[in-house]
Design a protein around this motif. Structure first.
Motif, PDB file in Angstrom:
ATOM      1  N   GLU A   1       1.066  -1.077   0.040  1.00 48.18           N
ATOM      2  CA  GLU A   1       0.371  -0.085   0.238  1.00 48.18           C
ATOM      3  C   GLU A   1       0.664   1.337   0.017  1.00 48.18           C
ATOM      4  OE1 GLU A   1      -3.852  -1.710   1.853  1.00 48.18           O
ATOM      5  OE2 GLU A   1      -2.525  -0.678   3.628  1.00 48.18           O
TER       6      GLU A   1
ATOM      7  N   SER B   1       2.249   2.652  -3.397  1.00 49.69           N
ATOM      8  CA  SER B   1       0.907   2.791  -4.418  1.00 49.69           C
ATOM      9  C   SER B   1       0.349   4.606  -4.441  1.00 49.69           C
ATOM     10  CB  SER B   1      -0.267   2.050  -4.100  1.00 49.69           C
ATOM     11  OG  SER B   1      -1.199   2.847  -2.674  1.00 49.69           O
ATOM     12  N   ASN B   2       0.153   4.554  -5.344  1.00 44.46           N
ATOM     13  CA  ASN B   2      -1.009   6.232  -5.231  1.00 44.46           C
ATOM     14  C   ASN B   2      -0.065   7.504  -5.219  1.00 44.46           C
ATOM     15  OD1 ASN B   2      -3.512   4.781  -5.287  1.00 44.46           O
ATOM     16  ND2 ASN B   2      -3.875   5.228  -3.033  1.00 44.46           N
TER      17      ASN B   2
ATOM     18  N   ASP C   1      -1.832   7.620 -11.745  1.00 47.85           N
ATOM     19  CA  ASP C   1      -1.946   5.807 -10.489  1.00 47.85           C
ATOM     20  C   ASP C   1      -2.963   5.583 -11.940  1.00 47.85           C
ATOM     21  OD1 ASP C   1      -0.308   6.339  -8.686  1.00 47.85           O
ATOM     22  OD2 ASP C   1      -1.525   8.386  -8.013  1.00 47.85           O
TER      23      ASP C   1
ATOM     24  N   GLN D   1      -1.087   2.157 -13.414  1.00 45.13           N
ATOM     25  CA  GLN D   1      -1.298   0.853 -12.496  1.00 45.13           C
ATOM     26  C   GLN D   1      -1.583   0.832 -11.597  1.00 45.13           C
ATOM     27  OE1 GLN D   1      -0.609  -2.558 -14.939  1.00 45.13           O
ATOM     28  NE2 GLN D   1      -2.790  -1.516 -17.105  1.00 45.13           N
ATOM     29  N   THR D   2      -0.823   2.327 -10.405  1.00 41.79           N
ATOM     30  CA  THR D   2      -0.292   2.069  -9.406  1.00 41.79           C
ATOM     31  C   THR D   2      -1.240   2.700  -8.461  1.00 41.79           C
ATOM     32  OG1 THR D   2       0.516   4.897  -9.577  1.00 41.79           O
ATOM     33  CG2 THR D   2       1.872   2.278  -9.724  1.00 41.79           C
TER      34      THR D   2
ATOM     35  N   ARG E   1      -4.474   2.477  -5.458  1.00 42.95           N
ATOM     36  CA  ARG E   1      -4.790   1.350  -4.883  1.00 42.95           C
ATOM     37  C   ARG E   1      -6.070   2.172  -3.863  1.00 42.95           C
ATOM     38  NH1 ARG E   1      -2.050  -3.541  -3.073  1.00 42.95           N
ATOM     39  NH2 ARG E   1      -3.752  -4.904  -2.016  1.00 42.95           N
TER      40      ARG E   1
ATOM     41  N   HIS F   1      -7.876   1.188  -0.215  1.00 39.59           N
ATOM     42  CA  HIS F   1      -8.128   0.231   1.408  1.00 39.59           C
ATOM     43  C   HIS F   1      -9.728   0.885   1.740  1.00 39.59           C
ATOM     44  CE1 HIS F   1      -6.247  -1.851   4.609  1.00 39.59           C
ATOM     45  NE2 HIS F   1      -7.031  -0.926   5.939  1.00 39.59           N
TER      46      HIS F   1
ATOM     47  N   GLN G   1      -5.778  -7.210   2.855  1.00 37.93           N
ATOM     48  CA  GLN G   1      -5.980  -5.793   2.204  1.00 37.93           C
ATOM     49  C   GLN G   1      -6.876  -6.272   0.357  1.00 37.93           C
ATOM     50  OE1 GLN G   1      -6.289  -4.298   4.412  1.00 37.93           O
ATOM     51  NE2 GLN G   1      -4.775  -5.063   5.925  1.00 37.93           N
ATOM     52  N   GLU G   2      -7.894  -5.410   0.413  1.00 35.87           N
ATOM     53  CA  GLU G   2      -8.182  -5.453  -1.140  1.00 35.87           C
ATOM     54  C   GLU G   2      -8.119  -3.935  -1.679  1.00 35.87           C
ATOM     55  OE1 GLU G   2     -12.361  -5.625  -0.341  1.00 35.87           O
ATOM     56  OE2 GLU G   2     -12.412  -7.263   0.416  1.00 35.87           O
ATOM     57  N   LEU G   3      -7.479  -3.831  -3.367  1.00 36.26           N
ATOM     58  CA  LEU G   3      -7.830  -3.154  -4.006  1.00 36.26           C
ATOM     59  C   LEU G   3      -8.471  -2.532  -4.235  1.00 36.26           C
ATOM     60  CD1 LEU G   3      -5.107  -5.524  -6.748  1.00 36.26           C
ATOM     61  CD2 LEU G   3      -4.363  -3.980  -4.932  1.00 36.26           C
TER      62      LEU G   3
END
Length: 283
Positions: free
Chosen positions: A217, A220-221, A230, A234-235, A237, A239, A281-283
């Motif tokens: 996590e 990402s972002n 992002d 493809q970065t 994400r 939560h 943790q979910e994408l």
């Protein structure tokens, strides 16, 4: 031109100060995390340490780099060098130059941010920002001076290659820092509002994920102003639920780490990044 630059600099300072005050008041009234519950002294120490870094960096930039950026911008314009100046020769209108400048600077900020996560030497400095376990609007100013020096030096080359005018850079920084203050603030926007806004800009729900202690996590972002970098790279994400996030870095969790001396020396002390681990943790 110098008069315009002076106005832009004054506007930048005023916007940052107003944003800081308003968001601190909102954090006090409706905090998302109870970082400083019942401890005004703790909040004061946190504010003082983070702003000590921020003010040091602002002074450094004003004294050593603004003049150099002005030289780079003027040289590119006078010699018709750089992408935007070449496009202007081809017929790009003035408004297109400014829009292009904002987009190019924001793309560069995305790439620079990603690089700071991928190169271990640069991460040692950038982790000063990520180590804050009590992320709030003051964290937007918490960057190690070493990182600011590296960024400021590279910006000279960016200005030469892109042909961005200094006043356009100041415009971008004013817009960008307002959004950076917002998405670092210890607040939460109504979910529907956050969802709509993050189609364009980085929001608190999006950037809190970036400050997670879980490395996938953290990595990402990376966007600063516009969120679409992002998605394109493809970065991106999210939560859910956001309240279950743990902010900070495990390797820097002592009170001494977050005093002014600890912040300045953090890049030169041992810290170990955690390997990716199994998580729900979910994408």
């Amino acid at each position: 031109m110098q008069a315009l630059i002076n106005v832009m600099e004054q506007t930048q300072v005023a916007a940052a100060a107003i944003g800081l005050i308003l968001l601190m008041l909102l954090e006090q009234a409706h905090p998302f995390f109870d970082f400083f519950k019942g401890s005004i002294r703790k909040k004061g120490k946190h504010l003082a340490a983070n702003m000590a870094l921020g003010l040091t960096n602002a002074l450094l930039i004003s004294v050593f780099f603004v003049g150099t950026w002005l030289w780079a911008s003027n040289w590119a314009y006078q010699n018709q060098f750089g992408l935007l100046n070449w496009l202007a020769i081809a017929g790009l209108p003035a408004w297109g130059h400014t829009v292009g400048a904002v987009l190019l600077m924001d793309l560069w900020m995305y790439l620079w941010h990603l690089i700071n996560h991928k190169i271990p030497f640069l991460w040692r400095f950038h982790r000063v920002h990520h180590a804050d376990p009590n992320m709030d609007v003051t964290t937007a100013s918490r960057f190690h001076t070493g990182e600011i020096v590296f960024s400021s030096l590279l910006r000279i080359g960016v200005l030469l290659l892109t042909g961005i005018y200094l006043w356009e850079l100041l415009l971008y920084e004013t817009l960008m820092f307002a959004v950076v203050q917002l998405h670092h603030a210890n607040i939460a926007l109504p979910p529907n509002v956050d969802k709509v806004l993050r189609t364009i800009i980085v929001t608190p729900a999006m950037h809190k994920v970036h400050h997670s202690r879980w490395q996938p996590e953290t990595d990402s972002n990376y966007s600063s102003l516009f969120s679409f970098w992002d998605r394109l790279c493809q970065t991106f994400r999210l939560h859910d639920p956001l309240s279950s996030l743990r902010i900070g870095l495990d390797e820097f969790d002592t009170p001494e780490d977050h005093k002014v001396q600890g912040l300045f020396t953090m890049p030169f002390r041992k810290g170990t990044r955690r390997p990716p681990e199994e998580s729900n943790q979910e994408l």
